[in-house]
Design a protein around this motif. Structure first.
Motif, PDB file in Angstrom:
ATOM      1  N   LEU A   1       0.802  -1.225   0.000  1.00  5.17           N
ATOM      2  CA  LEU A   1       0.000   0.000   0.000  1.00  5.17           C
ATOM      3  C   LEU A   1       0.834   1.274   0.000  1.00  5.17           C
ATOM      4  CD1 LEU A   1      -2.859  -0.906   2.524  1.00  5.17           C
ATOM      5  CD2 LEU A   1      -2.812  -1.161   0.040  1.00  5.17           C
TER       6      LEU A   1
ATOM      7  N   ARG B   1      -9.871   4.310   2.944  1.00  9.45           N
ATOM      8  CA  ARG B   1      -9.288   3.618   1.792  1.00  9.45           C
ATOM      9  C   ARG B   1      -8.282   2.561   2.244  1.00  9.45           C
ATOM     10  NH1 ARG B   1      -5.202   6.722  -2.331  1.00  9.45           N
ATOM     11  NH2 ARG B   1      -4.188   4.878  -3.230  1.00  9.45           N
TER      12      ARG B   1
ATOM     13  N   ASN C   1     -10.123  -0.419   3.874  1.00 12.69           N
ATOM     14  CA  ASN C   1     -10.777  -1.285   2.887  1.00 12.69           C
ATOM     15  C   ASN C   1      -9.768  -2.095   2.078  1.00 12.69           C
ATOM     16  OD1 ASN C   1     -13.349  -0.426   3.625  1.00 12.69           O
ATOM     17  ND2 ASN C   1     -13.400   1.228   2.123  1.00 12.69           N
ATOM     18  N   GLU C   2      -8.671  -1.464   1.695  1.00 11.42           N
ATOM     19  CA  GLU C   2      -7.675  -2.181   0.903  1.00 11.42           C
ATOM     20  C   GLU C   2      -6.969  -3.252   1.734  1.00 11.42           C
ATOM     21  OE1 GLU C   2      -5.110   0.654  -0.969  1.00 11.42           O
ATOM     22  OE2 GLU C   2      -6.646   1.316  -2.383  1.00 11.42           O
TER      23      GLU C   2
ATOM     24  N   ASP D   1      -8.883  -6.506   1.510  1.00 13.06           N
ATOM     25  CA  ASP D   1      -8.629  -7.264   0.281  1.00 13.06           C
ATOM     26  C   ASP D   1      -7.309  -8.041   0.367  1.00 13.06           C
ATOM     27  OD1 ASP D   1     -10.978  -6.261  -0.788  1.00 13.06           O
ATOM     28  OD2 ASP D   1      -9.988  -4.561  -1.767  1.00 13.06           O
TER      29      ASP D   1
ATOM     30  N   ASN E   1      -8.985  -7.023   8.740  1.00 15.30           N
ATOM     31  CA  ASN E   1      -8.521  -5.723   8.247  1.00 15.30           C
ATOM     32  C   ASN E   1      -7.930  -4.894   9.393  1.00 15.30           C
ATOM     33  OD1 ASN E   1     -11.691  -5.665   8.535  1.00 15.30           O
ATOM     34  ND2 ASN E   1     -10.983  -3.596   9.055  1.00 15.30           N
TER      35      ASN E   1
END
Length: 409
Positions: free
Chosen positions: A130, A199, A202-203, A206, A227
């Motif tokens: 990220l 953001r 949420n990422e 994933d 998460n």
């Protein structure tokens, strides 16, 4: 004068039907605390002003004599201090929990007490995926994930004068431990910079979904880390030391980074105790012995025990009662006996804030305290609990005024 402060974190509660309508403090067998209550005074203190979060970050500052209206800048900066992280005037620290969210409900704010090794690997992956790939992003490239202990970690934003930080004092998010068993939709970050934080959250979901660590955890019957949860952010704090304010040299015994950070900022070294976990399985006796040893070198020894708060977050009134009895037997009792050998002394027992087993979360409201020792004239109360403290009639409506009465130069 020697001083001892014992903080049974979150021990204040409300009457519980399963305990016969008693609070955990009333239900527990606490001979040492009750003896001290009979020898000293009880009172109630408000360490959680209504316009601040009802958590240890504000409550502990109040308990130690600091007005949060003047000194509180956020929870994460306090924890950054525990890791020796210096924040510049344009820097921000953000608390980063590893959590388990299922069907948009906060199932576990600790991700089943994820190990520090697992947390370090997961955060390293986020840093690479990220942040490391965002060289041209003016904000993302300034962020760094910093592993802490278990689920308690940090995200640091390094700013400078060339770029205005995306966050402000109006950037807020719910603490994950206050969302236990509740929907998370209304708890997400809000205010300036919240889009960036959401953001990342949420990422992370994933990236964690198919990570080998989670596959192993699920296979072992553990909850996965679904998460990150970002909250408690703030800029650099500036606190005068307790020695400056009260002329005494102190030390902190705790297994929680938040308290370690506060200790660093108020000028207290932290005494690390083997077997101290910040959970119900902590070594109470080892903490008591370490505190007794520390009395030889320090004027004030503060012992913080997280266990009652953890029991409350799990809704386990029986575990909370047991933790209080362990604190009484292995910490308060031995310390009271040791203090008597040092001549003039005082001891204070008080939680920082209430944590109700029924709601599994911190709450605003007063907490009971007992204060006894040299120069303190006993009142008529004989047991340490919430009702006796209220009956005493003694109040500290501004919790930060209490320490000045406890410590007499």
């Amino acid at each position: 004068m020697k001083y001892v402060i014992v903080i049974p974190d979150g021990c204040a509660d409300e009457p519980i039907a399963a305990l016969g309508g008693l609070t955990p403090l009333q239900a527990a067998n606490l001979p040492a605390m009750d003896r001290l209550a009979a020898e000293g005074i009880l009172a109630v203190a408000n360490n959680t002003p209504a316009h601040f979060p009802a958590g240890s970050e504000v409550a502990t500052l109040c308990l130690l004599g600091y007005d949060p209206n003047v000194y509180f800048t956020g929870r994460a900066p306090l924890e950054a201090a525990a890791q020796g992280i210096t924040l510049g005037k344009n820097d921000w620290a953000i608390r980063c929990n590893l959590v388990t969210i299922q069907d948009q409900t906060m199932v576990d704010f600790t991700a089943d007490h994820v190990s520090t090794e697992e947390a370090t690997e997961l955060l390293g992956m986020l840093q690479s995926e990220l942040i490391g790939k965002a060289e041209n992003d003016p904000f993302l490239s300034r962020l760094e994930f910093v592993p802490g202990v278990s689920y308690r970690n940090l995200l640091i934003y390094r700013g400078d004068q060339s770029v205005t930080p995306p966050f402000s004092l109006d950037t807020r998010a719910e603490a994950p431990h206050d969302l236990t068993d509740l929907p998370v939709a209304d708890g997400f970050p809000r205010g300036p910079g919240s889009d960036l934080l959401v953001r990342l959250m949420n990422e992370s979901a994933d990236l964690f979904a198919s990570h080998p660590i989670n596959q192993k955890r699920i296979a072992a019957g553990k909850r996965p880390v679904t998460n990150i949860w970002l909250w408690g952010l703030g800029g650099a704090p500036d606190l005068p030391s307790i020695q400056e304010l009260h002329g005494v040299k102190g030390a902190m015994i705790t297994a929680v980074d938040l308290l370690r950070g506060i200790a660093a900022l108020v000028g207290w070294p932290r005494i690390e105790v083997e077997g101290a976990t910040g959970y119900l399985d902590t070594d109470y006796a080892a903490k008591g012995c370490a505190a007794i040893d520390a009395l030889e070198s320090y004027d004030v020894v503060c012992v913080h025990v997280e266990a009652p708060d953890e029991a409350s977050h799990e809704g386990r009134h029986d575990a909370k009662v047991k933790a209080l009895e362990q604190i009484d037997k292995h910490i308060v009792g031995p310390l009271a006996e040791a203090l008597a050998k040092h001549g003039d002394h005082r001891i204070l027992v008080t939680p920082d804030h209430p944590t109700f087993c029924s709601t599994k979360k911190h709450t605003h409201g007063v907490v009971p305290l007992l204060m006894t020792g040299t120069g303190i004239t006993p009142d008529s109360q004989t047991t340490y609990d919430e009702m006796s403290a209220v009956a005493s009639g003694e109040r500290f409506d501004q919790g930060w005024d209490m320490l000045g009465k406890f410590i007499k130069r």
